[in-house]
Scaffold this motif. Structure first.
Motif, short mmCIF file in Angstrom:
data_model
loop_
_atom_site.label_atom_id
_atom_site.label_comp_id
_atom_site.label_asym_id
_atom_site.label_seq_id
_atom_site.Cartn_x
_atom_site.Cartn_y
_atom_site.Cartn_z
N GLN A 75 54.19 69.85 -0.78
CA GLN A 75 55.35 69.50 0.10
C GLN A 75 55.72 68.76 -1.75
O GLN A 75 55.72 68.76 -2.39
N LEU A 76 57.15 69.53 -1.49
CA LEU A 76 57.94 69.05 -3.02
C LEU A 76 58.41 67.93 -2.29
O LEU A 76 60.12 67.98 -1.83
N TRP A 77 58.25 66.45 -3.93
CA TRP A 77 58.97 65.44 -3.62
C TRP A 77 60.75 65.56 -4.63
O TRP A 77 59.84 65.55 -5.66
N ASP A 78 61.66 65.19 -3.60
CA ASP A 78 62.53 65.27 -4.49
C ASP A 78 63.14 63.49 -5.13
O ASP A 78 63.24 62.88 -4.21
N THR A 79 62.85 63.09 -6.27
CA THR A 79 63.01 61.87 -6.42
C THR A 79 64.27 61.23 -7.60
O THR A 79 65.04 62.76 -7.58
N ALA A 80 64.71 60.69 -7.20
CA ALA A 80 66.59 59.90 -7.54
C ALA A 80 65.74 59.70 -8.65
O ALA A 80 65.48 59.17 -9.86
N GLY A 81 66.83 60.41 -9.00
CA GLY A 81 66.90 59.95 -11.41
C GLY A 81 67.98 58.47 -11.73
O GLY A 81 67.72 58.25 -12.64
N GLN A 82 68.67 57.99 -10.50
CA GLN A 82 69.02 55.91 -10.92
C GLN A 82 68.07 55.28 -10.69
O GLN A 82 66.99 55.27 -10.46
N GLU A 83 68.22 55.00 -12.11
CA GLU A 83 67.04 53.67 -12.40
C GLU A 83 67.11 52.36 -11.53
O GLU A 83 66.54 51.74 -11.14
N ARG A 84 68.24 52.20 -10.60
CA ARG A 84 68.05 51.40 -9.44
C ARG A 84 66.99 51.73 -8.49
O ARG A 84 66.72 51.43 -7.39
N PHE A 85 67.02 53.20 -8.19
CA PHE A 85 65.89 54.07 -7.26
C PHE A 85 64.89 53.82 -8.07
O PHE A 85 63.83 54.23 -7.11
#
Length: 259
Positions: free
Chosen positions: A104-114
């Protein structure tokens, strides 16, 4: 009936894929561990074929995490970049040495607010892919912080780490040569394996994820073998070489928490 999708023909792994660079590799051996190969041949891989292993992909905004995953999972590249909000994930099924295996490949946000939202999904990972842009030295410097955040939610001794440079196609040979030297040093400090890829052209993308799947599979099988070496039938019966009766069930020890 299995609820998992069938394995595609192009997701079959019969041999251990080689690292991108021998100078920064988790393992430099040419093949799978002999115990793993034997276990697969003898169908002694336990629950490995039924489990879903979690891989999290972290890194700065716009380094190409989503494009990297989409190139492998969907064989597409969208130049109209849209920032990931929170997290997203893809499921990939493999067959490794004849055994089905799921990532399961989890793509996480790179923005600080997320970041706070995304970090809640880090827990339980078996592999971490830290991504940076090979044309942006600052994104390489930031990988330490991303890795530190991801490891807060996991046991560092049981995690496979990969440092991946994207957008290799946009880098000149001279520029890439310098950042590769720095990236390999960083990977050695992290105890990670280094890869350079291009989501646009697809260069090294398939090889990277096959390597991630193979090493994660190997780690799972070895852990299963270690567990089954001292347990039988789901830990109900324990085998002890010092016991006269090999099938004796041990007595439960009394808890001292209430004394």
């Amino acid at each position: 009936m299995s609820v998992l999708p069938p394995v595609r023909r192009d997701r079959v792994i019969a041999q251990l894929p080689q690292p991108f660079s021998k100078d920064a590799a988790l393992h430099t051996k040419d093949g799978f561990h002999s115990k793993v190969k034997t276990a697969c041949q003898e169908h002694r891989t336990g629950t490995v074929g039924f489990k879903i292993s979690k891989v999290i992909v972290v890194g700065d905004l716009a380094v190409g995490k989503t494009c990297l995953i989409n190139r492998f999972c969907k064989d597409t590249f969208d130049k109209n970049y849209k920032a990931t909000i929170g997290v997203d994930f893809e499921m990939e099924r493999f067959e490794v040495l004849g055994v089905p295996f799921s990532l399961q490949l989890w793509d996480t946000a790179g923005q600080e607010r997320f970041k706070c939202i995304a970090s809640t999904y880090y827990r339980g990972a078996q592999a971490i892919i830290v991504v940076f842009d090979v044309t942006d030295v600052a994104s390489l410097d930031h990988t330490r912080q991303w890795l530190e955040d991801a490891l807060k939610e996991n046991d560092p001794t049981h995690i496979l780490l990969f440092l991946v440079g994207t957008k290799k196609d946009l880098s000149s040979p001279a520029q890439y040569s310098q950042i590769e030297e720095d990236a390999i040093k960083m990977a050695e400090e992290m105890k990670a394996e280094y890869w350079a890829v291009s989501a646009l052209s697809g260069e090294n993308v398939r090889e990277l994820f096959f390597r991630v799947a193979s090493l994660t599979f190997e780690a799972n099988v070895l852990a299963e073998l270690e567990k089954s070496g001292s347990r039988r039938v789901g830990d109900i019966v324990r085998i002890s070489s010092n016991s006269g009766n090999l099938y004796a069930t041990p007595k439960k020890s009394k808890s001292s928490c209430c004394k």
